[in-house]
Write a protein that holds these residues in place. Structure first.
Motif, short mmCIF file in Angstrom:
data_model
loop_
_atom_site.label_atom_id
_atom_site.label_comp_id
_atom_site.label_asym_id
_atom_site.label_seq_id
_atom_site.Cartn_x
_atom_site.Cartn_y
_atom_site.Cartn_z
N ILE A 114 -4.81 5.76 0.94
CA ILE A 114 -3.86 4.71 0.57
C ILE A 114 -3.50 3.86 1.79
O ILE A 114 -3.45 2.63 1.72
CB ILE A 114 -2.60 5.33 -0.06
CG1 ILE A 114 -2.94 5.99 -1.40
CG2 ILE A 114 -1.51 4.26 -0.26
CD1 ILE A 114 -1.79 6.76 -2.02
N GLN A 115 -3.26 4.54 2.91
CA GLN A 115 -2.89 3.83 4.13
C GLN A 115 -3.99 2.87 4.56
O GLN A 115 -3.73 1.74 4.98
CB GLN A 115 -2.59 4.82 5.25
CG GLN A 115 -2.08 4.17 6.54
CD GLN A 115 -1.56 5.20 7.51
OE1 GLN A 115 -1.84 6.39 7.39
NE2 GLN A 115 -0.79 4.76 8.48
N LEU A 116 -5.24 3.31 4.45
CA LEU A 116 -6.37 2.47 4.84
C LEU A 116 -6.40 1.18 4.03
O LEU A 116 -6.53 0.08 4.60
CB LEU A 116 -7.67 3.25 4.63
CG LEU A 116 -8.98 2.47 4.86
CD1 LEU A 116 -9.09 2.04 6.32
CD2 LEU A 116 -10.18 3.32 4.46
N TYR A 117 -6.27 1.29 2.73
CA TYR A 117 -6.36 0.11 1.87
C TYR A 117 -5.14 -0.79 2.02
O TYR A 117 -5.27 -2.03 2.00
CB TYR A 117 -6.53 0.54 0.40
CG TYR A 117 -7.98 0.81 0.03
CD1 TYR A 117 -8.75 -0.14 -0.62
CD2 TYR A 117 -8.58 2.02 0.37
CE1 TYR A 117 -10.08 0.11 -0.94
CE2 TYR A 117 -9.91 2.28 0.06
CZ TYR A 117 -10.65 1.32 -0.60
OH TYR A 117 -11.96 1.55 -0.91
N LEU A 118 -3.96 -0.22 2.15
CA LEU A 118 -2.75 -1.04 2.29
C LEU A 118 -2.71 -1.72 3.65
O LEU A 118 -2.27 -2.87 3.77
CB LEU A 118 -1.50 -0.20 2.08
CG LEU A 118 -1.25 0.29 0.65
CD1 LEU A 118 -0.01 1.18 0.59
CD2 LEU A 118 -1.08 -0.89 -0.31
N ALA A 119 -3.16 -1.01 4.69
CA ALA A 119 -3.17 -1.60 6.04
C ALA A 119 -4.10 -2.80 6.08
O ALA A 119 -3.82 -3.79 6.79
CB ALA A 119 -3.59 -0.55 7.07
N ARG A 120 -5.20 -2.75 5.34
CA ARG A 120 -6.12 -3.89 5.29
C ARG A 120 -5.43 -5.14 4.76
O ARG A 120 -5.82 -6.28 5.09
CB ARG A 120 -7.31 -3.55 4.41
CG ARG A 120 -8.31 -2.59 5.01
CD ARG A 120 -9.42 -2.29 4.01
NE ARG A 120 -10.43 -1.38 4.56
CZ ARG A 120 -11.43 -0.90 3.85
NH1 ARG A 120 -11.57 -1.23 2.57
NH2 ARG A 120 -12.31 -0.09 4.40
N GLU A 121 -4.43 -4.93 3.91
CA GLU A 121 -3.71 -6.06 3.32
C GLU A 121 -2.51 -6.48 4.16
O GLU A 121 -1.75 -7.38 3.78
CB GLU A 121 -3.24 -5.69 1.91
CG GLU A 121 -4.36 -5.35 0.95
CD GLU A 121 -5.26 -6.53 0.67
OE1 GLU A 121 -4.75 -7.67 0.67
OE2 GLU A 121 -6.47 -6.32 0.44
N GLY A 122 -2.31 -5.81 5.29
CA GLY A 122 -1.24 -6.20 6.20
C GLY A 122 0.06 -5.47 6.02
O GLY A 122 1.07 -5.81 6.65
N TYR A 123 0.08 -4.43 5.19
CA TYR A 123 1.31 -3.67 4.97
C TYR A 123 1.50 -2.62 6.05
O TYR A 123 0.53 -2.04 6.56
CB TYR A 123 1.29 -2.99 3.60
CG TYR A 123 1.23 -3.95 2.43
CD1 TYR A 123 2.32 -4.76 2.12
CD2 TYR A 123 0.08 -4.05 1.66
CE1 TYR A 123 2.26 -5.64 1.06
CE2 TYR A 123 0.01 -4.94 0.59
CZ TYR A 123 1.11 -5.73 0.30
OH TYR A 123 1.04 -6.61 -0.75
N LYS A 124 2.75 -2.35 6.36
CA LYS A 124 3.09 -1.23 7.24
C LYS A 124 3.27 0.00 6.36
O LYS A 124 4.05 -0.04 5.41
CB LYS A 124 4.36 -1.53 8.02
CG LYS A 124 4.83 -0.36 8.88
CD LYS A 124 6.17 -0.67 9.55
CE LYS A 124 6.67 0.54 10.34
NZ LYS A 124 7.99 0.27 10.98
N VAL A 125 2.58 1.09 6.69
CA VAL A 125 2.64 2.29 5.86
C VAL A 125 3.23 3.45 6.65
O VAL A 125 2.80 3.75 7.76
CB VAL A 125 1.23 2.69 5.36
CG1 VAL A 125 1.32 3.93 4.47
CG2 VAL A 125 0.58 1.53 4.60
N ILE A 126 4.26 4.07 6.08
CA ILE A 126 4.83 5.29 6.63
C ILE A 126 4.66 6.37 5.57
O ILE A 126 4.44 6.06 4.40
CB ILE A 126 6.31 5.12 7.01
CG1 ILE A 126 7.12 4.57 5.82
CG2 ILE A 126 6.46 4.20 8.21
CD1 ILE A 126 8.60 4.40 6.12
N SER A 127 4.74 7.63 5.96
CA SER A 127 4.43 8.69 5.00
C SER A 127 5.33 9.90 5.17
O SER A 127 5.96 10.10 6.21
CB SER A 127 2.96 9.11 5.13
OG SER A 127 2.72 9.69 6.40
N ALA A 128 5.35 10.71 4.10
CA ALA A 128 6.03 12.00 4.11
C ALA A 128 5.19 12.94 3.27
O ALA A 128 4.51 12.51 2.33
CB ALA A 128 7.44 11.89 3.54
#
Length: 233
Positions: free
Chosen positions: A19-33
């Protein structure tokens, strides 16, 4: 609008990384738990614009996390789960979830869902400088503060429940087909599941109707969809 912060909560690290890979490609900052207990502190610190939340988490499950978050936050919540039964979908949405995707899912479709929810939030915020108050007997909807009162008592609605109610109440007696109403609120065209809308309508009735089995505000038009009763008394 890219640049928003997305919180991904899942104990499967491979899912989080995908999920992080695909969202980061779109310019989103991704944090996780990786568990439910950590979510509340992360939300308090980072104030994510959207939360992707697995239902099956160690310790505190996603349903309970969503229920607690909804006490203080209207941040869009997109459930993901390997459980696809209707009862699980209904339970997740009933606790205040905005959407639901079943594993395995298409990462590109997930990104499309994320964009749609964030786009609607952005549109809603842009119109907050236009004060409006929609009133019917026993029901008051403040479109700026997102406060809904039933017989003078403030009730709590999720973001999507509020969007549904305000849209229909601003166009009383207009009949909406289920598919059209779903598209207007979720902006997902054919990618989503209309059952999501039906569950949200049911949730709304439980919150605003004195007798959900015989609603006075949100009326079912058999074979078509729903309308808001502009002559509700």
């Amino acid at each position: 609008m890219a640049g928003e912060t997305i919180l991904v909560v899942d104990d499967e690290q491979e899912i989080v990384q995908l999920i992080q890979l695909y969202l980061a490609r779109e310019g989103y900052k991704v944090i996780s738990a990786n568990n439910g207990q950590d979510v509340f502190e992360i939300v308090k610190e980072h104030k994510p614009d959207l939360i992707i939340l697995d239902i099956l988490l160690p310790g505190l499950d996603g349903i309970e996390v969503c229920r607690q978050l909804r006490k203080t936050s209207n941040t869009p919540i997109l459930f993901i789960s390997c459980k696809s039964e209707d009862i699980d979908i209904i339970l997740g949405l009933s606790m205040g979830g905005d959407d639901y995707m079943t594993k395995p899912f298409s990462p590109s479709q997930l990104v499309a869902r994320v964009k749609a929810h964030l786009r609607r939030n952005s549109i809603r915020e842009q119109h907050q400088d236009d004060p409006q108050l929609v009133k019917f007997p026993g029901l008051e909807i403040d479109l700026v503060s997102h406060i809904v009162r039933v017989n003078g008592q403030t009730i709590s609605l999720s973001a999507k429940e509020f969007d549904l109610l305000s849209l229909m109440a601003k166009t009383p007696n207009r009949v909406y087909k289920i598919e059209h109403l779903f598209e207007l609120i979720w902006s997902l065209d054919s990618m989503g599941d209309p059952r999501t809308l039906i569950v949200h309508i049911s949730n709304l009735r439980k919150k605003i109707e004195s007798n959900p089995a015989e609603p006075r505000y949100i009326i079912t038009v058999r074979g078509v969809g729903y309308k808001f009763n502009g002559s509700a008394v």
